[in-house]
Scaffold this active site. Structure first.
Site, PDB file in Angstrom:
ATOM      1  N   ASN A  41      35.356  19.132 -26.598  1.00 33.59           N
ATOM      2  CA  ASN A  41      36.771  19.375 -26.360  1.00 33.59           C
ATOM      3  C   ASN A  41      37.515  18.053 -26.267  1.00 33.59           C
ATOM      4  O   ASN A  41      37.021  17.074 -25.700  1.00 33.59           O
ATOM      5  CB  ASN A  41      37.011  20.254 -25.123  1.00 33.59           C
ATOM      6  CG  ASN A  41      36.349  19.785 -23.856  1.00 33.59           C
ATOM      7  OD1 ASN A  41      35.297  19.144 -23.883  1.00 33.59           O
ATOM      8  ND2 ASN A  41      36.939  20.104 -22.717  1.00 33.59           N
ATOM      9  N   GLU A  43      41.139  16.800 -25.042  1.00 31.70           N
ATOM     10  CA  GLU A  43      42.373  17.158 -24.342  1.00 31.70           C
ATOM     11  C   GLU A  43      43.469  16.126 -24.620  1.00 31.70           C
ATOM     12  O   GLU A  43      43.208  15.055 -25.189  1.00 31.70           O
ATOM     13  CB  GLU A  43      42.092  17.279 -22.839  1.00 31.70           C
ATOM     14  CG  GLU A  43      41.092  18.388 -22.561  1.00 31.70           C
ATOM     15  CD  GLU A  43      40.840  18.651 -21.089  1.00 31.70           C
ATOM     16  OE1 GLU A  43      41.277  17.851 -20.229  1.00 31.70           O
ATOM     17  OE2 GLU A  43      40.192  19.676 -20.796  1.00 31.70           O
ATOM     18  N   CYS A  52      39.548  22.838 -28.607  1.00 29.49           N
ATOM     19  CA  CYS A  52      38.231  23.192 -28.069  1.00 29.49           C
ATOM     20  C   CYS A  52      37.100  22.609 -28.920  1.00 29.49           C
ATOM     21  O   CYS A  52      37.253  22.363 -30.126  1.00 29.49           O
ATOM     22  CB  CYS A  52      38.051  24.701 -28.046  1.00 29.49           C
ATOM     23  SG  CYS A  52      39.130  25.578 -26.923  1.00 29.49           S
ATOM     24  N   GLU A  54      34.458  24.081 -30.051  1.00 29.58           N
ATOM     25  CA  GLU A  54      34.028  24.953 -31.151  1.00 29.58           C
ATOM     26  C   GLU A  54      34.844  24.699 -32.412  1.00 29.58           C
ATOM     27  O   GLU A  54      34.315  24.604 -33.515  1.00 29.58           O
ATOM     28  CB  GLU A  54      34.189  26.432 -30.775  1.00 29.58           C
ATOM     29  CG  GLU A  54      33.349  26.899 -29.609  1.00 29.58           C
ATOM     30  CD  GLU A  54      34.073  26.781 -28.278  1.00 29.58           C
ATOM     31  OE1 GLU A  54      34.734  25.743 -28.013  1.00 29.58           O
ATOM     32  OE2 GLU A  54      33.961  27.732 -27.488  1.00 29.58           O
ATOM     33  N   CYS A  89      36.948  30.811 -26.418  1.00 30.29           N
ATOM     34  CA  CYS A  89      38.277  31.393 -26.185  1.00 30.29           C
ATOM     35  C   CYS A  89      38.714  32.198 -27.412  1.00 30.29           C
ATOM     36  O   CYS A  89      38.097  32.135 -28.490  1.00 30.29           O
ATOM     37  CB  CYS A  89      39.285  30.291 -25.868  1.00 30.29           C
ATOM     38  SG  CYS A  89      39.846  29.380 -27.320  1.00 30.29           S
ATOM     39  N   CYS A  92      39.320  30.264 -30.700  1.00 32.49           N
ATOM     40  CA  CYS A  92      38.080  29.863 -31.389  1.00 32.49           C
ATOM     41  C   CYS A  92      37.401  31.063 -32.040  1.00 32.49           C
ATOM     42  O   CYS A  92      36.852  30.950 -33.141  1.00 32.49           O
ATOM     43  CB  CYS A  92      37.138  29.163 -30.415  1.00 32.49           C
ATOM     44  SG  CYS A  92      37.750  27.535 -29.921  1.00 32.49           S
TER      45      CYS A  92
END
Ligand code: THU
Length: 129
Positions: A41, A43, A52, A54, A89, A92
């Site tokens: 991830n 940010e 993210c 993924e 999430c 993703c």
């Protein structure tokens, strides 16, 4: 359980840029031809720009010409304990639905799943007709 892929996800989480959440996530994507692409991830101070682990792994692979995937492992932790599921999430899952067929496995700390376990229906190219 594909521990090799899960271990690669844990290792990828070491690169996470997560100064805001403190939650480290790693993903390891297995291609049909046996290659592994990892992601973490990333940010941003403008929080919604966060991407993210993924999606980073999937976009890395697709941008390298890969589009046939067998499995993704996802590992997430705030404290170095990766023994609980870090469930992908919704964003993703939607990206996975673009590239991953029904045999595609999602490998989490507590078990193996299929995309349909989390996203039974998705918006797809048929909806655009
Ligand atoms: N995150 C992921 O990278 N993957 C997931 O499956 C769940 C959430 C990240 C986004 C954000 O950087 C942090 O975890 C907390 O939400």
């Amino acid at each position: 359980m594909n521990t090799r892929l899960f271990d690669a996800a844990v290792k990828a989480s070491e690169k996470a840029h997560c100064p805001y959440s403190g939650f480290h996530v790693g993903a390891a994507l297995l291609t049909a031809d046996g290659e592994i692409f990892t992601g973490c991830n990333v940010e941003n101070a403008s929080y919604s720009m966060t991407v993210c682990a993924e999606r980073i792994a999937i976009f890395k692979a697709v941008s390298e010409g890969k589009s046939d995937f067998s499995a993704i492992a996802v590992a997430g932790s705030a404290d170095g304990d990766f023994s609980r599921n870090c469930t992908p999430c919704g964003a993703c899952l939607q990206v996975m639905s673009e590239f991953c067929g029904s045999g595609f496995k999602i490998i989490l700390a507590e078990g193996e799943y299929h995309l349909s376990d989390f996203l039974p229906v998705s918006f797809n190219k048929e909806n655009l007709k």
